[in-house]
Design an enzyme around this catalytic site. Structure first.
Site, short mmCIF file in Angstrom:
data_model
loop_
_atom_site.label_atom_id
_atom_site.label_comp_id
_atom_site.label_asym_id
_atom_site.label_seq_id
_atom_site.Cartn_x
_atom_site.Cartn_y
_atom_site.Cartn_z
N SER A 134 0.82 -1.21 0.04
CA SER A 134 -0.04 -0.11 -0.03
C SER A 134 0.89 1.20 -0.14
O SER A 134 2.08 1.16 0.21
CB SER A 134 -0.85 -0.13 1.30
N TYR A 148 -1.89 -1.59 10.52
CA TYR A 148 -2.06 -1.59 9.16
C TYR A 148 -0.86 -1.00 8.48
O TYR A 148 -0.03 -1.71 7.78
CB TYR A 148 -3.30 -1.01 8.59
#
Ligand SMILES: NC(=O)c1ccc[n+]([C@@H]2O[C@H](COP(=O)([O-])OP(=O)(O)OC[C@H]3O[C@@H](n4cnc5c(N)ncnc54)[C@H](OP(=O)(O)O)[C@@H]3O)[C@@H](O)[C@H]2O)c1
Length: 253
Positions: A134, A148
């Site tokens: 990401s 995360y």
């Protein structure tokens, strides 16, 4: 049609599903992996190449080992580690069990599968690994999505290091990290978030990711704005980036 197989985790939804469709169009037979069997069966009916469906909860690490064992005898030349999820909230109050599941899935299962398939690929001197990270993985930290961001930083770091090792040994095998920004999928629903920035479609993300995987790009960053953000992330002070990331995450509540 190729006699080659692509294994895609997280194929039941979002980016993984679109990557699977793209690889099928390129002639790969598919191994589709996720927990929701009905979704995988639906996808198998949509594509023209052969599909094997494997339902697995990859947060359970024995199932990650089991996945490799199950497909070991096939001519797997592409591994896509796409299964993953996020969780929004203040670290002091977010649920520990869910975070451990996230670490198991986003880090440990990805690590296990990357190593086991990499060893096979090195042996035949052929193969591509696409680890879905990401843009969060290119930033120093992400307050209110702390775990995360940390998992995705791990994915970027591991993948980039492995790719350099492969180059150093003159291997034809390559590892890439796909680093998208917001993509319109079920991610937000699972994470309990909403996007603070404009999103791209999963199809766009997959198309860009797969094309650049086969162009041997190491860090794949879809979208011009995101590329600018990645450059800024390299030069701006860490403390400022952490503040900005925290501000963006708070807007997602
Ligand atoms: N959407 C975004 O904005 C965005 C941005 C950057 C990076 N990413 C990354 O892209 C990847 C795909 O996410 P997405 O956006 O496509 O979200 P998604 O639509 O929620 O898809 C997540 C996929 O992961 C699978 N999965 C979740 N937990 C699993 C488990 N325990 N075992 C096996 N499979 C599991 C899900 O399948 P089942 O539920 O059927 O198991 C699903 O196929 C993730 O790694 C995510 O971090 C997403």
């Amino acid at each position: 049609m190729k006699n080659e197989v692509a294994v895609i985790t997280g194929a039941s939804s979002g980016i993984g599903r679109e990557i699977a469709k793209n690889l099928s169009k390129r002639g790969y037979n598919l191994v589709l992996v996720a927990r929701r069997e009905d979704r995988l069966e639906e996808l198998a009916k949509e594509v023209d190449t052969h599909c094997q469906i494997i339902t697995a909860d990859l947060a359970n690490l024995s199932e990650a080992h089991g996945l490799h064992e199950t497909v070991q005898d096939q001519n797997v030349t592409v591994l896509v580690n796409c299964a993953g999820f996020g969780l929004l909230g203040d670290f002091a109050t977010t649920e520990l069990d869910r975070e451990i599941d996230m670490i198991n899935l986003n880090i440990s299962a990805l690590h296990i599968l990357t190593k086991l398939f990499l060893q096979d690929f090195i042996e035949k001197d052929k193969g591509h690994i696409l680890n879905v990270a990401s843009i969060a993985g290119l930033l120093p930290a992400g307050p209110y999505m702390a775990t995360y961001y940390a998992t995705k930083a791990y994915v970027v770091s591991l993948t980039q290091a492995i790719n350099q090792e492969l180059k150093n040994r003159d291997s034809q095998v390559r590892a890439s990290a796909l680093c998208p920004g917001p993509v319109d999928t079920e991610f937000n629903e699972v994470a309990g978030a909403s996007f603070a920035l404009a999103s791209i479609t999963a199809e766009e993300c997959a198309r860009y990711g797969v094309r650049n995987l086969f162009n041997n790009k190491v860090l794949i960053i879809p979208g011009a704005n995101l590329k600018v953000a990645a450059v800024i992330a390299k030069i701006a002070p860490r403390s400022l980036l952490v503040k900005i990331a925290g501000h963006q995450q708070k807007r997602k509540h």
